[in-house]
Design an enzyme around this catalytic site. Structure first.
Site: not given
Ligand code: NAD
Length: 436
Positions: A252, A261
């Protein structure tokens, strides 16, 4: 199985709730005390369809727990997922400090053999670096698994519960088998649990996101050409998706990709390749085209109203980077708002769920409205930024009466230009002819 998930964000909370729902005992950890307090009280900190019910059910049935203590969760678990953020640094490289500190906390808390699974999206080769982070802090044996996550915000539950495939990166067959058993309830329809080496698993994640981002940028570039020549990208898209070699997803044209991401993963892949002197021309072009695309709607607005937008006000429908999420990370709306404000305009915005997350980024720089029609009231034009379902079929007569002038800038090509023209609107889409 006994599972810990470190990092209870979009990925961690969805994964934790889904693993609990398939009968495992899951401890979700976050170092954000307010997030854990909210979750303990049944308040879900993010908007994701269906997540609320799933979390509450599994908490009530005693399979899903929330804590700020990594040690408590690690001691209680055999499989530990790391799902902390890896946001981009200014140079495009992912910031690994959260993952490093989470890995070290896990290492310090170990009380026996553990399978440590990395779910965060990480630079290619991170599984080796994780070994180096963990080894100094524990004498217990451990495995490192790379298990990238492919869920999409807005349909995260469905994606997690019915994945196209699950990727498991480990050199050990026994570890693969344990992981495959954990995922078995989600692949009953025969979707594969792919066993591969950890480096290939890490690269698969970047490969998918960079490829999808490239498809979007490809369409956006064609849309610009359509605008110039007078074609309609929507008709071109229909002509393309009926070619089974191409398929229908992520084609799209719009205001550019955003979210947590695509932008960061494309940049991370580029920076990894730079370090080993490998040119990534296609991915680099996708990134450049996207940066241009985020400004395209404001260019169209300026082409219509002139460069100064002083004393103009614009109704923005949608703020989140895509529908069904409240995520504002890298959302095109942020660039559109910035550019409109810079040109002297006022912005009246409405998003069904992303008001609070937007306020966290830009505060009160714009007027937040209680409904789509409220946002349109007295505005010089309507700017559709996020294609939420509720914006698809508005009462165009009512809308026309509310707007100062009946002009629509449709950043997602959701409206029918001919219908709108008949109803007296001036319509601008993305790649649908310079002016219809
Ligand atoms: P997010 O920021 O929503 O969540 C990460 C969480 O980790 C936060 O709540 C933070 O407080 C916590 N955190 C950080 N350090 C910490 C620690 N030492 N101990 C405990 N908690 C801790 O991130 P997200 O969107 O869930 O993404 C997480 C990973 O997954 C990233 O690498 C991202 O690229 C990947 N990912 C994300 C998606 C998506 O759609 N959001 C999809 C696939 C992969």
């Amino acid at each position: 199985m006994k599972v810990a998930v470190i990092g209870t964000g979009y990925v961690g909370l969805v994964a934790g709730a889904c693993f609990a729902d398939s009968g495992n005992n899951v401890s979700c950890v976050d170092n954000d005390q307010s997030k854990i307090d909210a979750l303990k009280q049944g308040v879900i900190p993010i908007f994701e369809p269906g997540l609320d019910t799933l979390v509450k059910r599994n908490v009530a049935e005693g399979r899903l727990h929330f804590t700020t203590s990594t040690a408590e969760a690690v001691i209680a678990s055999d499989i530990i997922f790391l799902a902390v953020g890896t946001p981009p640094l200014p140079n495009g490289e992912p910031d690994m400090k959260y993952l490093k500190s989470a890995a070290e906390e896990v290492a310090r808390s170990m009380n026996g053999h553990k399978i440590i699974v990395n779910k965060s999206t990480v630079p290619i080769g991170t599984h080796k670096v994780m070994m180096e982070w963990i080894t100094p802090y524990t004498h217990f044996p451990f495995e490192i698994v790379s298990n990238p996550e492919f869920l999409k915000e807005g349909s995260a539950l469905e994606d997690f519960l019915k994945p196209d495939r699950v990727v498991i990166g480990t050199h050990k067959e026994a570890v693969y088998k344990t992981m495959a058993e954990l995922y078995a309830p989600f692949v009953r329809q025969g979707n594969p649990v792919l066993w591969m080496d950890p480096l290939s698993a890490e690269m698969t994640k970047y490969a998918c996101n960079a490829f999808l981002a490239t498809r979007i940028s490809f369409m956006n570039e064609l849309a610009v050409l359509c605008d110039k020549l007078g074609g309609d990208i929507e008709q071109v898209r229909r002509g393309m998706i009926t070619d089974t070699r191409i398929g229908k997803h992520f084609l799209y044209a719009g205001v550019g990709y955003g979210g947590s991401c695509f932008p960061k993963d494309v940049q991370a892949l580029m920076s990894t390749a730079r370090k080993v002197d490998i040119p990534m021309g296609i991915v680099t072009a996708a990134e450049t085209a996207n940066a241009r695309q985020k400004a395209i709607l404001v260019s169209k607005i300026k082409a219509h109203f002139g460069n100064s937008l002083k004393n103009r006000s614009f109704a923005l429908w949608g703020l989140a980077f895509k529908p069904n999420t409240d995520d504002m990370r890298e959302a095109p709306a942020l660039i559109i708002i910035e550019e409109l404000l810079k040109a002297g305009a006022k912005v009246r915005a409405y998003d069904p769920v992303a008001e609070e997350t937007t306020k966290k980024v830009i505060g009160e720089k714009i007027t937040y409205c209680s409904s789509a029609y409220d946002a349109a009231n007295g505005a010089d034009a309507l700017v559709l930024v996020t294609e939420w379902n509720e914006f698809r079929n508005p009462d165009f007569d009512h809308l026309k009466a509310l707007l100062k002038t009946p002009i629509i800038f449709d950043g997602r090509n959701v409206y029918n230009p001919a219908h709108l023209q008949k109803q007296g609107y001036t319509y601008y889409g993305i790649g649908r002819g310079a002016r219809l």
